[in-house]
Design an enzyme around this catalytic site. Structure first.
Site, PDB file in Angstrom:
ATOM      1  N   ARG A   1       0.859  -1.190   0.000  1.00 47.78           N
ATOM      2  CA  ARG A   1       0.000   0.000   0.000  1.00 47.78           C
ATOM      3  C   ARG A   1       0.893   1.236   0.000  1.00 47.78           C
ATOM      4  NH1 ARG A   1      -3.898  -0.312   4.768  1.00 47.78           N
ATOM      5  NH2 ARG A   1      -4.874  -1.974   3.582  1.00 47.78           N
TER       6      ARG A   1
ATOM      7  N   ARG B   1      -1.875   6.360   9.686  1.00 52.43           N
ATOM      8  CA  ARG B   1      -1.911   5.874   8.291  1.00 52.43           C
ATOM      9  C   ARG B   1      -2.018   7.062   7.315  1.00 52.43           C
ATOM     10  NH1 ARG B   1      -4.286   0.423   8.325  1.00 52.43           N
ATOM     11  NH2 ARG B   1      -3.390  -0.636  10.124  1.00 52.43           N
TER      12      ARG B   1
ATOM     13  N   LYS C   1      -3.935   0.951  14.939  1.00 49.02           N
ATOM     14  CA  LYS C   1      -3.845   1.905  13.825  1.00 49.02           C
ATOM     15  C   LYS C   1      -4.520   3.229  14.185  1.00 49.02           C
ATOM     16  CE  LYS C   1      -7.731  -0.488  11.682  1.00 49.02           C
ATOM     17  NZ  LYS C   1      -8.061  -1.376  10.587  1.00 49.02           N
TER      18      LYS C   1
ATOM     19  N   LYS D   1      -6.193   6.726  12.221  1.00 48.58           N
ATOM     20  CA  LYS D   1      -6.579   7.244  10.901  1.00 48.58           C
ATOM     21  C   LYS D   1      -7.041   8.692  11.012  1.00 48.58           C
ATOM     22  CE  LYS D   1      -7.984   2.787   9.022  1.00 48.58           C
ATOM     23  NZ  LYS D   1      -9.080   2.001   8.449  1.00 48.58           N
TER      24      LYS D   1
ATOM     25  N   CYS E   1     -14.830  -3.621  -0.152  1.00 45.90           N
ATOM     26  CA  CYS E   1     -13.404  -3.861   0.144  1.00 45.90           C
ATOM     27  C   CYS E   1     -12.891  -5.008  -0.723  1.00 45.90           C
ATOM     28  CB  CYS E   1     -13.233  -4.204   1.620  1.00 45.90           C
ATOM     29  SG  CYS E   1     -13.804  -5.869   2.002  1.00 45.90           S
TER      30      CYS E   1
ATOM     31  N   CYS F   1      -7.362 -11.096   0.830  1.00 50.35           N
ATOM     32  CA  CYS F   1      -7.379 -10.658   2.219  1.00 50.35           C
ATOM     33  C   CYS F   1      -7.514 -11.864   3.153  1.00 50.35           C
ATOM     34  CB  CYS F   1      -8.517  -9.681   2.462  1.00 50.35           C
ATOM     35  SG  CYS F   1      -8.588  -9.243   4.200  1.00 50.35           S
TER      36      CYS F   1
ATOM     37  N   CYS G   1     -15.547  -8.869   5.926  1.00 48.64           N
ATOM     38  CA  CYS G   1     -15.471  -9.204   7.352  1.00 48.64           C
ATOM     39  C   CYS G   1     -15.836  -7.964   8.144  1.00 48.64           C
ATOM     40  CB  CYS G   1     -14.070  -9.722   7.705  1.00 48.64           C
ATOM     41  SG  CYS G   1     -12.881  -8.414   8.055  1.00 48.64           S
TER      42      CYS G   1
ATOM     43  N   CYS H   1     -13.255  -2.135   6.314  1.00 51.79           N
ATOM     44  CA  CYS H   1     -12.375  -1.306   5.491  1.00 51.79           C
ATOM     45  C   CYS H   1     -13.146  -0.369   4.567  1.00 51.79           C
ATOM     46  CB  CYS H   1     -11.437  -2.189   4.669  1.00 51.79           C
ATOM     47  SG  CYS H   1     -10.274  -3.090   5.696  1.00 51.79           S
TER      48      CYS H   1
HETATM   49  S1  SF4 Z   1     -13.064  -5.440   5.525  1.00 48.50           S
HETATM   50 FE1  SF4 Z   1     -12.213  -7.381   6.158  1.00 48.50          FE
HETATM   51  S2  SF4 Z   1     -12.317  -8.607   4.309  1.00 48.50           S
HETATM   52 FE2  SF4 Z   1     -12.524  -6.523   3.676  1.00 48.50          FE
HETATM   53  S3  SF4 Z   1     -10.459  -5.925   3.135  1.00 48.50           S
HETATM   54 FE3  SF4 Z   1     -10.866  -5.265   5.228  1.00 48.50          FE
HETATM   55  S4  SF4 Z   1     -10.085  -6.923   6.448  1.00 48.50           S
HETATM   56 FE4  SF4 Z   1     -10.288  -7.732   4.404  1.00 48.50          FE
END
Ligand code: SF4
Length: 1436
Positions: free
Chosen positions: A935, A1004, A1069, A1071, A1290, A1296, A1335, A1339
């Site tokens: 990244r 970040r 983290k 942000k 995401c 991931c 998940c 993100c």
């Molecule tokens: S929300 Fe969860 S699944 Fe999606 S990129 Fe972030 S860590 Fe990975």
């Protein structure tokens, strides 16, 4: 019996404790004297009789006292073998060992290298006097003395009176002579040089101690006692040294006789005094009949001493056998000299009758025969610079001829290991120094952890040396560490010997090595051709060295043949190297002469292996300890005796398995101190094993995706080990069913993945179980099992889904029973919803298991090791270095070390693997397809065209061919394999971008509103964002060192320093977002820290409202986690902004939860501290109060697509990139199109936090060109629905590692279907913010979307409703688990109602609340209130 009786008398009168070896049924020859003295003497020591077969060494150790303990015995291999094992301990105790020999010194000489003093008496008078010397020496020096005497010495002995003995022993030490005496004339100079000799070596010191005792004895007995006694010619041509009984009273011209009384310590300088320059020949005669090594002991000493002379002054040295006869005449001596003059120096001579002797000793010069080098080459190949051949011929020039002897090698290894132990001690002492430099502390502690790791110990070792030598540390341990630097790397230590060792195993160097328990590897090369085996000397019975070693229990043994199986050779040598303790590798290499053709060697090898004469096998006792089969036969046939051994071993294992109660009893009998008992157990030999059965082995198998079940399994295994169980821990998939069938006790720990499925690393195992059940097999009849499952009873809340709760553990428990296994204890279930999570159930289950295994009564005192957390990893990383640099060099794996995986995040790099092919690769037995996500750090998302082109090229050259615009306004590459990491990072840096702090527990990438139409304002907020980002950047130089090959900080003696972060960095983290109302495209409230731009009436930037405490991450089912929106706490100016950011971060740094990462974000810190307290802390650090917040208003968080013209007349185009993925697809060559635009574009690019792209600053004249390219590549297509334009997802699968469900690949397909519903109800162009993540980490900021889907399991999502359109309100869970049909079924009537019933301008998120589907979320802590819907829409 004069000698025996006088030794017994002095020993009795001089000792406090007397240990006597008692042959059974006959009497000890010493007993008669003891009995007499018992009646007549005033002195009565404690006399202990030890039966001949018992262990005298243990008796001596147990009964030794501060005064003097003496031991008397007749030399006997059995006694001496047992004694040898304890000599290392005995050597530093006041112990005198008087050993009676007959005609051969072979056995007793084996003790020589293990004791400080070794005396030989050849007459009865000498035996008497030397018993006094030995007693005095042992008492005063507190060291062991071996005194050997001939038991048939019958000369009249002049005995000393009893009353004089104790005063003599306890008298003061006289000053030792400064040198020894020749013919009784001391010259008072050491080596003829007047004055003080150089610092005394240990040998010299011991020698002086001997001289002191010798002088005291001389004063007592008035007889001359000398270590070396010489007579004969003063300027001899020949010097004859004798060790043993030799009565040469005659003189011969040109010949000098030197008899040896003191064999240890025998400094070379003292030997040389007896070899004058006139001597051209030296003959060393020893009464050694059987000697397995190449050279006899005194011969080696003489040759070694002569190495100190230049070669032209060295006489020829012969070795010879001295027959114990009184009848040797001067003629015999002359004949001996005559033979010597015509024989090669390596020929062994004899003096006296030698007809009864076994074959002469080996007399080859120390060079590695041509054929045998095949093994040494393999060793060199395998272990390269860490190979240490302890008796290498290469040592001869520096160490003397004896350097090739096994005794020398063993001593050398022992010395090296002692040095290493010293080194470890010095390192530990240095580590305890509180003011120690942090870098050095980190290096030393890492070395301590990795000191046995071949690669890391060397690398860290050289870094330690660099550090120590390049800086000005001062500590007393440092010079010691530097002087022991050679011991920093972990070496592979080998002694290479010939099969001569097999002729007298009990007393050979091999025996010493085996019983030493040192971590040493012995390679014995057997060269006897199979077809010549019957013609070998039948009087010399060669024993099976492998069997001998195996019978000792804790020794690795392998039998190999390089001309039969090369791979087995490699495997064995590597296993031997890994084994902690002695390893014996028997290597077959049959040849008759150096010239034997390879074909002959090959033929002989084949014959021997095929016939079972030379079986190929490996015996690894560490496997046995781990409950596995220790013996692997690599060829087809075995010899009978080996088979018998294995049968016996097998019988023992069977016995334990068939009578588990025996094993239980044994475990219980281990007593209170398990550690001690285990230690003892480790020292038991095979013979002891026959009478004592081992504890039951326990295999712990786990299946775990997130690591929780793995942690529990490993903790269980550690606790089992502490209770004395032999425990192994492994994943379920690593254990085939047929292996399981052989196990006795197995504990299974599993969590749940997806919808009641087993975790990834247990799926193959479950499949195998299911298949066996389907076949009706019962293969697990021996197995006793126990299962513990970890799940969340609320994860699947609908009653019809309740069976998913802990499904794998329930299935496993049932299947194992079906397959014939016997349940040890009932299934244990751990529930995330319990007060203490799964631990609540586990605490009940574990004690039951100990009880069932019979180890519940064992008290375990050992503290459990503290688990290694991210906090430890950060602190030990040496400011983000870890061992990343070394890991990049390691080509044996595509991965980095797990701890480095945590550290690379701070460098913007995540380790991932392709989850689509994980199962397939596991089935192939290869590691996962590891790759890395990189990244970029690009504050504000502003990118120049040349930078875009570089990103495009990096994706092609190093990544997966595509790249992604992320929700943090930056680029992300996937699929970068390890060897491409460095080139990728360097390419990114070439265009003045970097990846530092793009991930990790630091601030970040700072994001800011894209606002294309407000050029001036954007320029200011962009500069502000960049300034904040730079201000909060980590200062470590590790990034530059590792990726950009900049100079090492360590090498510069500079020290990294993190003024803001410290060595622990942040708890989690951090942000930051900068928003410019009315657009909230950055979702400022979802960030830990937010700046909301406040613009004055003239359109100028006045400053920022400050928000704190936003954050998205949640854990399914864990109510202590929740999303939270930031609170506005005041206003600051643009100049103050970076410092405000710093202080907010510092308060979080110092108050964030470092124990529980799930509770570590700023949002939880604020809720724990209270917003007011938190703000006050920030203001305290600032030194002033923030100004009151100013008015602002947001109206959207989506992007404004299409062309706009800025206030400066430049044109900007926001284009739609679905989920930020830059790639070429059929009919949509977006990646190519963007690269073509970048080639001609004169302005910049701006990434948006919604994962889209703005082509900014296009001059009016350039519009046709840019528009043309946009049209050509269909990049100007903005006809998507309002729903799609407002959506984001995401990455999730396949890269991931945390994804539970699809996201980026699935959302577009779901939108296709929801779009159709919207179209149906006339909402095509209405914006509804819909977001999806794989998940709950969030993100794509799903918790502020109007409608969101958060992955739970493949195809299953939580559905959330009611977020604010411009990110001002959190949504909440409407349905805990939905699949696509359910999503569509829920949304269709909802969207219809929205279309029909919405008020003017009413947003979907507001509507669902007004319509009564869901209640509004008022705060993060209230996120779970009202979840599941309202009223009639409530989930039942
Ligand atoms: S929300 Fe969860 S699944 Fe999606 S990129 Fe972030 S860590 Fe990975």
């Amino acid at each position: 019996m004069a000698a025996l009786a006088s030794v017994a008398r002095i020993a009795y009168l001089a000792s406090d404790v007397l240990v006597d070896s008692q042959p059974i049924p006959s009497k000890s020859p010493f007993v008669e004297t003891f009995n007499t003295l018992d009646k007549t003497s005033n002195h009565r020591p404690t006399v202990i009789s030890v039966p001949l077969g018992a262990d005298p060494g243990s008796a001596l150790l147990q009964s030794h006292v501060a005064g003097l303990t003496s031991y008397v015995a007749s030399s006997n291999p059995e006694v001496l073998t047992r004694l040898v094992q304890h000599l290392a301990e005995l050597s530093s105790l006041p112990v005198a060992l008087h050993l009676a020999v007959q005609n051969d010194l072979s056995d007793v000489l084996l003790l020589r290298s293990s004791v400080p003093f070794f005396l030989v008496s050849s007459t009865a008078q000498q035996a008497h006097d030397n018993t006094l010397v030995a007693s005095r020496l042992a008492r005063t020096e507190k060291k062991a003395v071996v005194h050997v005497f001939y038991d048939d010495g019958k000369d009249i002995v002049d005995e000393i009176g009893e009353d004089k003995i104790m005063p003599f022993l306890l008298g003061d030490k006289p000053h030792a002579r400064t040198t020894s005496v020749i013919n009784g004339h001391g010259n008072g100079h050491a080596n003829g040089v007047k004055g003080q000799a150089s610092p005394a070596s240990l040998t010299e010191e011991l020698f002086r101690a001997y001289e002191s005792a010798d002088l005291s004895t001389l004063a007592l007995v008035r007889r001359s006692l000398r270590p070396l006694v010489q007579h004969g010619a003063n300027d001899p041509r020949t010097v004859i040294f004798t060790l043993g009984r030799a009565n040469f009273s005659f003189d011969l011209e040109g010949i000098s006789f030197v008899s040896i009384t003191l064999l240890n310590p025998l400094p070379s300088s003292h030997i040389l005094k007896y070899i004058p320059a006139s001597a051209t020949r030296v003959i060393v005669l020893e009464q050694v009949e059987r000697w397995s090594m190449k050279w006899t002991p005194l011969y080696l000493d003489v040759v070694g001493a002569l190495q100190q002379r230049t070669s032209e002054h060295r006489p020829v040295v012969h070795t010879g056998y001295l027959h114990p006869s009184d009848s040797i005449t001067s003629v015999d001596i002359l004949k001996l000299i005559e033979r010597a003059s015509s024989a090669l120096p390596s020929t062994r001579l004899t003096l006296g009758d030698a007809s009864s002797l076994p074959e002469r000793l080996i007399t080859e010069s120390p060079q590695v025969p041509k054929h045998e080098s095949s093994y040494t080459k393999i060793l060199t190949h395998l272990f390269s610079d860490r190979l240490d051949i302890s008796n290498s011929p290469a040592l001869v020039p520096t160490q003397g001829a004896h350097a090739t002897s096994p005794e020398f090698a063993l001593g050398r290894v022992r010395g090296q290991l002692d040095q290493r132990a010293d080194l470890i001690r010095f390192v530990q002492t240095l580590l305890a120094e509180p003011t120690l430099d942090k870098d050095l502390h980190s290096l030393l502690s890492r070395w301590l952890l990795a000191k046995d790791d071949p690669v890391k110990s060397r690398t860290l070792g050289s870094q330690i040396i660099d550090n120590l030598t390049s800086s000005s540390h001062s500590h007393p341990s440092i010079p010691n560490i530097l002087s022991l630097r050679s011991q920093l790397p972990a070496l592979s230590r080998w002694i290479i010997g010939s099969d001569a060792w097999s002729y007298d195993l009990g007393s050979s160097g091999l025996h010493h090595a085996i019983t030493s328990k040192l971590n040493i590897n012995i390679l014995i090369i057997d060269t006897l051709p199979y077809s010549s085996r019957h013609s070998a000397d039948p009087s010399r019975r060669k024993r099976d060295a492998g069997l001998y070693a195996m019978n000792h229990g804790d020794v690795y043994v392998a039998s190999i043949a390089v001309y039969s199986s090369y791979s087995q050779v490699l495997q064995s040598l590597m296993e031997a190297d890994r084994f902690e303790g002695p390893s014996v590798v028997l290597a077959y290499l049959p040849y008759t002469t150096e010239e034997s053709p390879a074909l002959e060697v090959l033929k002989e090898t084949k014959l021997a292996v095929d016939a079972g004469y030379w079986p190929l096998y490996r015996w690894d006792p560490s496997k046995e300890r781990a409950g596995k089969e220790p013996f692997v036969l690599d060829s087809d046939a075995v010899k009978n005796d080996l088979q018998q051994f294995l049968d016996r071993q097998n019988h023992l294992s069977q016995l334990v398995r068939s009578k588990p109660q025996l094993a239980t009893e044994l475990v219980s009998s281990l007593g209170e101190n398990v550690k001690e008992a285990r230690k003892k157990r480790a020292q038991q030999s095979y013979n002891e094993l026959l009478t004592a059965l081992d504890a039951p082995p326990l295999l712990v198998l786990y299946a775990s995706d997130g690591g929780s079940a793995e942690k529990v399994a490993k903790r269980l295994a550690n606790r089992a080990k502490a209770r004395g169980l032999t425990t192994t821990v492994a994943t379920m998939d690593s254990t085939p069913l047929d292996t399981l069938a052989e196990e006795e006790h197995v504990a299974f720990i599993t969590s749940v993945a997806g919808q009641g499925e087993p975790p990834q690393n247990g799926r193959t195992f479950f499949k195998a179980l299911n298949a066996a059940v389907a076949r009706g097999d019962k293969p697990l009849q021996k197995l006793r099992f126990s299962v513990f499952g970890m799940g969340d009873s609320h994860y699947w809340p609908r009653p019809e889904d309740a069976h998913y709760y802990n499904k794998p553990s329930k299935d496993l428990d049932a299947r194992l029973e079906k397959l014939g296994g016997e349940r040890t204890i009932n299934l244990g279930l751990g529930d995330d919803q319990d007060a203490d999570g799964p631990e609540t159930g586990y605490k009940l289950w574990e004690p039951l298991l100990w009880k069932a295994l019979g180890v519940d009564s064992i008290e375990v005192h050992e503290a459990e090791p503290e688990p290694i957390t991210n906090e430890h990893i950060k602190a030990a990383s040496s400011y983000l270095r870890g061992t990343i640099a070394e890991g990049l060099e390691d080509t044996s794996t595509g991965a980095l070390a797990p701890s480095d995986g945590q550290i690379t995040k701070f460098h913007g790099i995540y380790q991932q693997d392709d989850r689509d092919i994980r199962d397939e690769r596991q089935a192939q037995g290869v590691e996962p397809a590891y790759s890395f996500m990189i990244r970029v750090r690009m504050p504000g998302g502003v990118c120049q065209p040349d930078q875009w082109l570089q990103m495009d090229q990096i994706a092609d050259e190093h990544g997966s061919g595509t790249f992604k615009i992320t929700t943090r306004q930056t680029f992300q590459f996937h699929g970068v394999i390890k060897k491409h990491l460095k080139p990728s990072i360097q390419a990114i840096n070439q265009v003045l971008l970097d990846t530092l702090a793009a991930c990790g527990d630091v601030n970040r990438n700072v994001i800011c509103s894209a606002i294309p139409s407000l050029s001036k304002l954007h320029a200011k907020v962009f500069e502000f964002s960049k300034g904040v980002s730079e201000h909060l950047l980590p200062r470590t130089t590790a990034y530059h060192e590792i990726w950009l090959d900049k100079k090492l900080v360590a090498g510069e003696a500079l020290k990294d320093f993190e003024p803001l972060y410290g060595e622990f960095y942040l708890p989690r983290k951090f942000k930051i977002a900068v928003a410019v109302p009315p657009t909230n495209d950055v979702d400022v409230f979802a960030n830990d820290l937010g700046f909301i731009a406040i613009v004055d009436t003239k359109g100028e930037l006045s400053g920022f409202n400050v928000t704190v405490g936003g954050g998205m991450g949640v854990t399914h089912g864990s109510k202590k986690t929740y999303p939270r929106l930031g609170d506005v706490i005041g206003f600051c100016t643009a100049e103050e902004g970076p410092i405000v950011a710093e202080k907010v971060m510092l308060v979080q740094r110092d108050n964030g939860n470092r124990v529980d990462r799930k509770n570590a974000r700023l949002k939880y810190t604020i809720d724990r501290m209270g917003l007011d307290v938190f703000t006050a802390e920030v203001e305290k650090l600032l030194g002033y109060k923030l100004q009151p917040a100013r008015a602002y208003a947001f109206d959207r968080n989506v992007d404004d697509f299409g062309w706009v013209t800025g206030e400066d007349g430049k044109h900007h185009f926001t284009l739609f990139i679905e989920n930020g993925r830059i790639q070429d697809e059929p009919g949509k060559d977006f990646k190519t199109g963007m690269s073509e635009i970048a080639k001609v574009h004169k302005g910049t690019f701006r990434l948006t936090a919604n994962q889209h792209l703005i082509i900014t600053d296009v001059a009016t004249g350039d519009l046709p060109l840019i528009k043309g390219l946009l049209a050509q590549y269909k990049l100007d297509n903005l006809s998507q629905s309002g729903l799609r334009l407002s959506s984001s997802a995401c990455v999730a699968f396949p890269t991931c590692g945390l994804a539970m469900a699809e996201s980026e690949r699935y959302l577009p397909l779901l939108i296709d279907k929801v779009e159709a519903i919207c179209e149906e109800y006339g909402l095509r162009n209405d914006s509804i913010v819909m977001r999806m993540t794989g998940c709950p980490n969030g993100c794509a900021r799903p918790y502020v979307a109007e409608v969101a889907f958060v992955g739970k399991a493949p195809g299953s999502y939580s559905m959330l409703l009611g977020g604010g359109y411009y990110g001002q309100r959190l949504n909440k869970i409407y349905r805990e688990t939905v699949t696509e049909p359910e999503i569509l079924a829920i949304l269709k009537p909802m969207i219809k109602r929205y279309a029909l019933e919405r008020t003017d301008g009413e947003r979907f998120g507001d509507f669902v609340i007004r319509a009564g589907y869901i209640s509004p979320t008022t705060s993060g802590k209230a996120w779970y209130d009202g979840m599941g819907g309202e009223g009639q829409y409530r989930e039942t």
